[in-house]
Design an enzyme around this catalytic site. Structure first.
Site, PDB file in Angstrom:
ATOM      1  N   ARG A 183       4.297   5.092  -5.722  1.00  0.00           N
ATOM      2  CA  ARG A 183       3.173   4.489  -6.456  1.00  0.00           C
ATOM      3  C   ARG A 183       2.717   5.373  -7.609  1.00  0.00           C
ATOM      4  O   ARG A 183       1.970   4.956  -8.461  1.00  0.00           O
ATOM      5  CB  ARG A 183       2.015   4.183  -5.491  1.00  0.00           C
ATOM      6  N   GLN A 184       3.190   6.626  -7.605  1.00  0.00           N
ATOM      7  CA  GLN A 184       2.833   7.537  -8.700  1.00  0.00           C
ATOM      8  C   GLN A 184       3.981   7.571  -9.709  1.00  0.00           C
ATOM      9  O   GLN A 184       4.647   8.580  -9.892  1.00  0.00           O
ATOM     10  CB  GLN A 184       2.539   8.920  -8.146  1.00  0.00           C
ATOM     11  N   HIS A 222       8.326   0.766  -4.373  1.00  0.00           N
ATOM     12  CA  HIS A 222       7.105   0.111  -4.855  1.00  0.00           C
ATOM     13  C   HIS A 222       7.289  -0.532  -6.228  1.00  0.00           C
ATOM     14  O   HIS A 222       6.870  -1.670  -6.449  1.00  0.00           O
ATOM     15  CB  HIS A 222       5.941   1.098  -4.863  1.00  0.00           C
ATOM     16  N   ASP A 268       3.236  28.713  11.810  1.00  0.00           N
ATOM     17  CA  ASP A 268       2.636  28.657  10.465  1.00  0.00           C
ATOM     18  C   ASP A 268       2.965  27.360   9.730  1.00  0.00           C
ATOM     19  O   ASP A 268       2.596  27.183   8.574  1.00  0.00           O
ATOM     20  CB  ASP A 268       3.095  29.861   9.633  1.00  0.00           C
ATOM     21  N   GLY A 269       3.663  26.450  10.385  1.00  0.00           N
ATOM     22  CA  GLY A 269       3.946  25.145   9.774  1.00  0.00           C
ATOM     23  C   GLY A 269       5.305  25.043   9.107  1.00  0.00           C
ATOM     24  O   GLY A 269       5.737  23.952   8.733  1.00  0.00           O
ATOM     25  N   LYS A 285      -5.932  -9.368  -7.400  1.00  0.00           N
ATOM     26  CA  LYS A 285      -6.581  -8.246  -6.693  1.00  0.00           C
ATOM     27  C   LYS A 285      -6.959  -7.174  -7.710  1.00  0.00           C
ATOM     28  O   LYS A 285      -6.250  -6.965  -8.684  1.00  0.00           O
ATOM     29  CB  LYS A 285      -5.580  -7.676  -5.677  1.00  0.00           C
ATOM     30  N   SER A 334      -0.670   0.545   3.638  1.00  0.00           N
ATOM     31  CA  SER A 334      -1.094   1.924   3.876  1.00  0.00           C
ATOM     32  C   SER A 334      -2.406   1.904   4.661  1.00  0.00           C
ATOM     33  O   SER A 334      -2.404   1.927   5.886  1.00  0.00           O
ATOM     34  CB  SER A 334      -1.225   2.654   2.542  1.00  0.00           C
ATOM     35  N   THR A 335      -3.527   1.782   3.981  1.00  0.00           N
ATOM     36  CA  THR A 335      -4.817   1.727   4.681  1.00  0.00           C
ATOM     37  C   THR A 335      -5.087   0.338   5.252  1.00  0.00           C
ATOM     38  O   THR A 335      -5.983   0.163   6.064  1.00  0.00           O
ATOM     39  CB  THR A 335      -5.968   2.049   3.714  1.00  0.00           C
ATOM     40  N   GLY A 362      -6.251  -2.012   3.400  1.00  0.00           N
ATOM     41  CA  GLY A 362      -7.316  -2.581   2.572  1.00  0.00           C
ATOM     42  C   GLY A 362      -6.893  -3.861   1.856  1.00  0.00           C
ATOM     43  O   GLY A 362      -7.635  -4.861   1.880  1.00  0.00           O
TER      44      GLY A 362
HETATM   45  C1  R5P Z   1      -0.065  -2.125  -4.150  1.00  0.00           C
HETATM   46  O1  R5P Z   1       0.154  -2.537  -5.262  1.00  0.00           O
HETATM   47  C2  R5P Z   1       0.925  -2.215  -3.037  1.00  0.00           C
HETATM   48  O2  R5P Z   1       1.874  -3.222  -3.246  1.00  0.00           O
HETATM   49  C3  R5P Z   1       0.228  -2.432  -1.710  1.00  0.00           C
HETATM   50  O3  R5P Z   1      -0.463  -3.662  -1.753  1.00  0.00           O
HETATM   51  C4  R5P Z   1      -0.746  -1.335  -1.430  1.00  0.00           C
HETATM   52  O4  R5P Z   1      -0.188  -0.099  -1.758  1.00  0.00           O
HETATM   53  C5  R5P Z   1      -1.155  -1.328   0.020  1.00  0.00           C
HETATM   54  O5  R5P Z   1      -2.074  -0.282   0.231  1.00  0.00           O
HETATM   55  P1  R5P Z   1      -3.305  -0.485   1.194  1.00  0.00           P
HETATM   56  O6  R5P Z   1      -2.766  -0.956   2.502  1.00  0.00           O
HETATM   57  O7  R5P Z   1      -3.934   0.874   1.271  1.00  0.00           O
HETATM   58  O8  R5P Z   1      -4.219  -1.491   0.540  1.00  0.00           O
END
Ligand code: R5P
Length: 292
Positions: A95-96, A129, A37-38, A191, A223-224, A226
């Site tokens: 980040r939150q 962060h 069940d995790g 950015k 993370s992603t 991006g």
């Molecule tokens: C944002 O302010 C952080 O310093 C990173 O640049 C960001 O969280 C990286 O996330 P992702 O790889 O999804 O762009």
């Protein structure tokens, strides 16, 4: 340090072992069994010190599971030890740290209460962060920089006059610290991230400083991918030479490393706060020094 135990979660076992060895502590291993069940059942093996325990656990995906493991290890340690230091090499949820849009829950505030409730006496994070996240904790906190360790790696690469680049203004101080340690210059791009869709755009129009130079893109986390992909596409258009990426926490979700390399990055180098292919910089020495 005698009479200290290092209790390792299952996210950063290797790092915890190294820290334990460096400070001469008693290593306590955790065995995790996950039920159908995790739910997880954690069993510790090793002697927990009455004096002090150091719990080492990163909070990367599965974030909520690893968070609960960290809290459980702290609670168990506190039953025996009078002082419990929670070393969280990668602090998920960092980040939150504030209410960006009305109604958003500041999860770092919740985490601060949970860590205190579980019995942590102090928190040690690595390149969190933002330091705002730590302000929610009403007890001793420390943030360790992985930059000296990352820079040591880059110095060995002997790049010719590399330029350090932050993909955003939020990372300007980090890039400045990296550049100072490396003995080079830095710039920070502009950015913009859409708060609802999460999409990233580079707003900087041109960056003549990068022409014909090798670059080191420095960020706290990927993370992603991006942010790094967009920055790389922009910098390549500006006619730079090679691009290397240095970051502390490489989450690399959904093949982000492949996307980053496809965009033109030669190599990604990260710290072992999150184990993985790119995590070649060991920060156990910096952690060991910070917790004694
Ligand atoms: C944002 O302010 C952080 O310093 C990173 O640049 C960001 O969280 C990286 O996330 P992702 O790889 O999804 O762009």
């Amino acid at each position: 340090m005698k009479n200290i135990s290092v209790i390792s979660g299952n996210t950063t076992e290797d790092l915890a072992k190294k820290v334990s060895r460096k400070i001469g502590a008693n290593y306590v291993k955790s065995e995790i069994r996950v039920f159908p069940d995790g739910e997880s059942k954690i069993t510790l093996s090793g002697k927990i010190s009455k004096k002090r325990s150091i719990v080492v656990q990163s909070i990367f995906p599965p974030v909520d599971t690893n968070l609960l493991h960290a809290l459980s290890l702290i609670a168990k340690a506190r039953e025996t030890s009078s002082k419990v230091t929670a070393v969280i090499p990668y602090m998920g949820y960092a980040r939150q740290d504030r209410e960006f849009l009305p109604g958003e829950i500041v999860t770092m505030k919740v985490l601060a209460k949970l860590f205190k409730g579980a019995g942590a006496s102090e928190i040690v994070a690595v390149d969190i962060h933002s330091l705002i996240g730590l302000k929610h904790f009403k007890f001793k906190t420390k943030n360790i920089s992985a930059i000296p360790d990352l820079v040591r790696y880059f110095k060995k690469m002997r790049l010719k006059e590399p330029l350090v680049v932050s993909p955003d203004q939020g990372g300007k101080e980090r890039a400045a610290e990296f550049a100072k340690e490396l003995g080079s210059e830095f710039i920070a791009l502009e950015k913009k991230r859409d708060r609802k869709s999460g999409k990233v755009e580079i707003k900087t129009k041109n960056a003549t400083e990068v022409i014909g130079r090798d670059l080191i893109l420095v960020d706290d986390m990927i993370s992603t991918g991006g942010s790094i992909v967009k920055a790389t596409q922009f910098l390549k258009k500006q006619k730079c030479k090679k691009i290397f990426v240095a970051c502390t926490h490489a989450l690399l979700m959904n093949d982000a490393d492949k996307k980053i390399r496809k965009a033109g990055v030669s190599k990604i180098i990260s710290a072992n706060t999150i184990p993985g292919k790119t995590s070649i910089v060991d920060i156990s020495n910096s952690i060991a020094k910070a917790i004694v």
